[in-house]
Design a protein around this motif. Structure first.
Motif, PDB file in Angstrom:
ATOM      1  N   GLU A   1     -10.059  -7.219   3.566  1.00 52.08           N
ATOM      2  CA  GLU A   1      -8.806  -7.927   3.368  1.00 52.08           C
ATOM      3  C   GLU A   1      -7.966  -6.277   3.533  1.00 52.08           C
ATOM      4  O   GLU A   1      -6.620  -6.548   3.299  1.00 52.08           O
ATOM      5  CB  GLU A   1      -8.004  -8.054   2.376  1.00 52.08           C
ATOM      6  N   HIS A   2      -8.469  -4.826   3.114  1.00 53.21           N
ATOM      7  CA  HIS A   2      -7.569  -3.649   3.314  1.00 53.21           C
ATOM      8  C   HIS A   2      -6.917  -3.327   4.188  1.00 53.21           C
ATOM      9  O   HIS A   2      -5.788  -2.518   3.721  1.00 53.21           O
ATOM     10  CB  HIS A   2      -9.558  -2.305   3.066  1.00 53.21           C
ATOM     11  N   GLU A   3      -6.693  -3.764   5.262  1.00 49.96           N
ATOM     12  CA  GLU A   3      -5.272  -3.387   6.059  1.00 49.96           C
ATOM     13  C   GLU A   3      -4.611  -3.917   6.009  1.00 49.96           C
ATOM     14  O   GLU A   3      -3.216  -3.316   5.890  1.00 49.96           O
ATOM     15  CB  GLU A   3      -6.130  -3.506   7.968  1.00 49.96           C
ATOM     16  N   ARG A   4      -4.832  -4.972   5.844  1.00 47.67           N
ATOM     17  CA  ARG A   4      -3.999  -6.327   5.266  1.00 47.67           C
ATOM     18  C   ARG A   4      -2.792  -5.919   3.761  1.00 47.67           C
ATOM     19  O   ARG A   4      -1.585  -6.352   3.723  1.00 47.67           O
ATOM     20  CB  ARG A   4      -3.999  -7.626   5.767  1.00 47.67           C
ATOM     21  N   ALA A   5      -3.696  -5.569   3.254  1.00 47.25           N
ATOM     22  CA  ALA A   5      -3.312  -4.850   1.580  1.00 47.25           C
ATOM     23  C   ALA A   5      -2.518  -3.474   2.044  1.00 47.25           C
ATOM     24  O   ALA A   5      -1.200  -3.589   0.561  1.00 47.25           O
ATOM     25  CB  ALA A   5      -4.832  -5.247   0.674  1.00 47.25           C
ATOM     26  N   ASP A   6      -2.570  -2.915   2.616  1.00 46.67           N
ATOM     27  CA  ASP A   6      -1.822  -1.352   2.546  1.00 46.67           C
ATOM     28  C   ASP A   6      -0.155  -1.345   3.282  1.00 46.67           C
ATOM     29  O   ASP A   6      -0.261  -1.679   2.917  1.00 46.67           O
ATOM     30  CB  ASP A   6      -2.974  -0.751   4.103  1.00 46.67           C
ATOM     31  N   TYR A   7      -0.773  -3.625   4.528  1.00 45.90           N
ATOM     32  CA  TYR A   7       1.327  -3.190   5.542  1.00 45.90           C
ATOM     33  C   TYR A   7       1.725  -3.781   4.056  1.00 45.90           C
ATOM     34  O   TYR A   7       2.363  -3.743   4.137  1.00 45.90           O
ATOM     35  CB  TYR A   7       0.108  -3.827   6.579  1.00 45.90           C
ATOM     36  N   LEU A   8       1.220  -4.934   3.355  1.00 48.58           N
ATOM     37  CA  LEU A   8       1.938  -5.373   2.226  1.00 48.58           C
ATOM     38  C   LEU A   8       2.565  -4.458   1.598  1.00 48.58           C
ATOM     39  O   LEU A   8       3.782  -4.420   0.727  1.00 48.58           O
ATOM     40  CB  LEU A   8       1.268  -6.711   1.245  1.00 48.58           C
ATOM     41  N   CYS A   9       1.612  -3.778   0.964  1.00 51.88           N
ATOM     42  CA  CYS A   9       2.138  -2.570   0.242  1.00 51.88           C
ATOM     43  C   CYS A   9       3.420  -2.025   0.517  1.00 51.88           C
ATOM     44  O   CYS A   9       4.027  -1.008  -0.513  1.00 51.88           O
ATOM     45  CB  CYS A   9       0.244  -1.254  -0.278  1.00 51.88           C
ATOM     46  N   ARG A  10       3.159  -0.903   2.019  1.00 57.77           N
ATOM     47  CA  ARG A  10       3.812  -0.324   2.081  1.00 57.77           C
ATOM     48  C   ARG A  10       5.346  -1.392   3.105  1.00 57.77           C
ATOM     49  O   ARG A  10       6.918  -0.865   1.660  1.00 57.77           O
ATOM     50  CB  ARG A  10       3.909  -0.825   3.991  1.00 57.77           C
TER      51      ARG A  10
ATOM     52  N   GLU B   1      -9.715  -3.642  -6.981  1.00 60.61           N
ATOM     53  CA  GLU B   1     -10.523  -5.036  -6.050  1.00 60.61           C
ATOM     54  C   GLU B   1     -10.201  -5.376  -4.731  1.00 60.61           C
ATOM     55  O   GLU B   1     -11.258  -5.349  -3.993  1.00 60.61           O
ATOM     56  CB  GLU B   1     -10.026  -5.670  -7.233  1.00 60.61           C
ATOM     57  N   GLY B   2      -8.574  -3.917  -4.682  1.00 58.65           N
ATOM     58  CA  GLY B   2      -8.103  -4.152  -3.552  1.00 58.65           C
ATOM     59  C   GLY B   2      -6.906  -5.008  -3.045  1.00 58.65           C
ATOM     60  O   GLY B   2      -6.689  -5.800  -2.162  1.00 58.65           O
ATOM     61  N   ASN B   3      -6.540  -5.889  -4.496  1.00 62.15           N
ATOM     62  CA  ASN B   3      -5.802  -6.570  -4.354  1.00 62.15           C
ATOM     63  C   ASN B   3      -4.383  -5.321  -3.943  1.00 62.15           C
ATOM     64  O   ASN B   3      -3.870  -4.291  -4.676  1.00 62.15           O
ATOM     65  CB  ASN B   3      -5.027  -7.416  -5.813  1.00 62.15           C
ATOM     66  N   CYS B   4      -3.128  -6.273  -3.876  1.00 63.90           N
ATOM     67  CA  CYS B   4      -1.573  -5.204  -3.954  1.00 63.90           C
ATOM     68  C   CYS B   4      -0.588  -5.922  -4.554  1.00 63.90           C
ATOM     69  O   CYS B   4      -0.769  -6.643  -4.504  1.00 63.90           O
ATOM     70  CB  CYS B   4      -0.853  -5.932  -1.705  1.00 63.90           C
ATOM     71  N   VAL B   5      -0.383  -5.397  -5.611  1.00 65.35           N
ATOM     72  CA  VAL B   5       0.450  -4.617  -6.274  1.00 65.35           C
ATOM     73  C   VAL B   5       1.622  -4.604  -6.517  1.00 65.35           C
ATOM     74  O   VAL B   5       1.145  -3.229  -6.455  1.00 65.35           O
ATOM     75  CB  VAL B   5      -1.013  -4.956  -8.194  1.00 65.35           C
ATOM     76  N   ALA B   6       2.712  -5.424  -6.939  1.00 60.05           N
ATOM     77  CA  ALA B   6       3.581  -4.364  -7.576  1.00 60.05           C
ATOM     78  C   ALA B   6       4.923  -4.437  -8.141  1.00 60.05           C
ATOM     79  O   ALA B   6       4.894  -6.372  -8.210  1.00 60.05           O
ATOM     80  CB  ALA B   6       4.933  -4.444  -6.047  1.00 60.05           C
TER      81      ALA B   6
END
Ligand SMILES: [Zn+2]
Length: 409
Positions: A52-61, A76-81
Motif C-alpha cells: 500500500e506504500h505508494e498510495r500511503a505516500d500520496y495521501l501523506c503528501r 506499519e505503513g499507515n498514513c497518519v496526519a
C-alpha cells in the motif's frame, strides 16, 4: 431538539446551524467535481495487500499540502496526519483503508460511464480515502477550529489477509496508543448505515501430513485426504445458531498427487464467524476438537507399524467481535446526525477496522462515505457519486460532534 451535547456543550442541531459548519457543508456541494477527481487520482494508485506504500505516500503528501501537522507514514505503513484543535483531548481517529483485495498487476485505471466511476477498489475503499481528503479540505476552507483534535489515518491491512494490521498497530503499538478517544472509519458508500457491531472471525489453515505411499501396496498408511474428509464431516455437523448468527465455511481444499497415490499432505482453509464472541469461541473450540478427533480416527485405522498423521492448525486471521452500544455517545451522535440530514439511520454489523478498537473497549463506528456502489471486490466494481455530498456532510457532523467546535466559533 436534542439533549445530546458535544465537547464545547453544543447540541448536534446547534452544530449544524453554526455558520462555519454550513460553509463546510457548502464546500462539498461546490467542489463535487474536484472531489471526484481526487477520488479518481487515489483509486488509480494500486494498493494490493501488503503493497500500500505508494498510495500511503500520496495521501501523506496531500495531507501536508492541506496543512495538517506531522503527516507521515508510520512503521506499519499507515498514513497518519494530525489536525490539532485547542486540546489533544479528545483525540478522534478519522480513518479509511488503503488496501484493496486486488493483486499486483490488476488494471486500476478509472473509467467513467454515465456519471459512474468504474475501477477495482473505487468504492472499497477509495471513496473512504477521498472522504478523508474532502473532510480535511472542508475544515480548512471553512476555517473550523475544534475543541479536541482529529487524527486522520489511512490504514494498511484492512482486507482479509491483512488481518487489521494497520489499525492494530495504531491502537496497540504506535505512538498514539492510550491517547485515542474514539474511532470513525469511512468504508464504502452510503448515507444511512452506522456500523456499531463488529463481526468477528477466525480463519485457519488445517494441514495434515503423513508418509504417503502406493494406493494398493501401502494400503493401511494413514491418508491425509481421508482425514480431511472426516474432519469436514465433523465440522458440518455443528449446530450453528441463526441467532446470534454464526457461520462456518471450508473455502478451499488441496492435496494429493494422483489417483493411485496415498497423499503425503492435504490442507484446507476454514472461515469461522459469529456476531457473538461467546458463540465464536464455542464454534472455535468445536472446530479444534473436530480436527483433532478426525485425525485420531484416521490414525486409529492405520496398519500397525505405520507413523500417525501430523495435524497442524495455523491461525490465518483473528478478528475480534464486539459492539459499540447503541446508547453510547458516538452512536447517538451518528444517529442524530443522520436524522438531521433527512435520512433514516440503520444500525448494522460488519467486519471492518472498527473491530479492533471495539475489542479494546474504545467507542468506534464505521460509516459510508456517500454515493452508491456495486460489484464490490470484483473487477467490475463501480461507484456513483450522486448525493456524495450528503454522506460527507453526515461524516463531518459526526466528527464535529465528537471533537466539538471551539467556543470562540
Ligand atoms: Zn472496505
Amino acid at each position: 431538539m436534542s439533549s445530546l451535547t458535544t465537547p464545547g456543550s453544543r447540541t448536534i442541531d446547534e452544530l449544524l446551524a453554526a455558520p462555519q459548519v454550513q460553509a463546510a457543508f457548502q464546500f462539498f456541494e461546490t467542489n463535487a467535481e474536484a472531489i471526484n477527481n481526487e477520488h479518481i487520482a487515489i483509486s488509480s494508485i494500486p494498493a494490493p495487500p501488503f503493497q500500500e506504500h505508494e498510495r500511503a505516500d500520496y495521501l501523506c503528501r496531500r495531507f501536508q499540502q492541506l496543512g495538517l501537522e506531522n503527516a507521515l507514514v508510520d512503521e506499519e505503513g499507515n498514513c497518519v496526519a494530525l489536525r490539532r484543535g485547542r486540546s489533544l483531548d479528545p483525540l478522534v481517529v478519522v480513518s479509511a483503508h488503503l488496501d484493496t483485495v486486488f493483486p499486483e498487476g490488476t488494471n486500476v485505471t478509472v473509467r467513467q460511464q454515465e456519471g459512474k466511476l468504474l475501477s477495482p477498489g473505487i468504492a472499497d475503499d477509495a471513496c473512504g480515502l477521498a472522504a478523508l481528503i474532502a473532510l480535511t479540505q472542508s475544515l480548512q476552507a471553512a476555517g473550523i477550529e475544534t475543541n479536541g483534535s482529529l487524527l486522520f489515518v489511512a490504514t494498511v491491512g484492512e482486507e482479509g489477509e491483512g488481518n487489521l494490521r494497520g489499525v492494530r498497530h495504531l491502537f496497540c503499538e504506535g505512538p498514539w496508543i492510550n491517547q485515542l478517544s474514539s474511532f470513525v472509519s469511512f468504508d464504502g458508500p452510503g448515507v444511512d448505515r452506522i456500523i456499531n457491531r463488529a463481526l468477528g472471525s477466525k480463519r485457519y489453515r488445517v494441514t495434515l501430513r503423513g508418509p504417503g505411499g502406493h494406493s494398493w501396496s501401502d494400503f493401511g498408511i494413514a491418508n491425509p485426504v481421508h482425514a480431511l474428509g472426516r474432519a469436514i464431516s465433523r465440522l458440518v455437523s455443528y449446530p450453528a445458531p441463526s441467532e446470534p448468527r454464526t457461520t462456518f465455511n471450508v473455502g478451499r481444499i488441496e492435496g494429493g498427487a494422483s489417483i493411485n497415490v496415498i497423499p503425503g499432505e492435504a490442507l484446507m482453509d476454514v472461515d469461522l464467524r459469529s456476531t457473538s464472541e461467546r458463540e465464536l469461541l464455542r464454534l472455535d473450540a468445536f472446530f479444534r476438537r473436530a480436527m483433532r478427533e478426525a485425525t485420531e480416527d484416521e490414525n486409529a485405522t492405520r496398519r500397525q507399524g505405520n507413523p500417525p498423521l501430523d495435524l497442524s492448525l495455523q491461525l490465518l486471521g483473528d478478528r475480534p467481535t464486539g459492539e459499540t452500544l447503541p446508547g453510547s455517545a458516538i452512536v447517538e451522535i451518528a444517529l442524530e446526525a443522520t436524522r438531521l440530514l433527512g435520512v433514516t439511520p440503520l444500525l448494522d454489523q460488519a467486519s471492518t477496522d472498527s473491530n479492533l478498537p471495539i475489542s479494546l473497549g474504545i467507542p468506534a463506528i464505521t460509516l459510508g462515505a456517500g454515493g452508491t456502489s456495486g460489484n464490490s471486490h470484483t473487477l467490475d466494481e463501480w461507484y456513483d457519486p450522486i448525493d456524495r455530498a450528503r454522506g460527507l456532510q453526515r461524516g463531518l457532523l459526526v466528527v464535529l460532534g465528537l471533537v466539538g467546535l471551539s467556543a470562540s466559533q
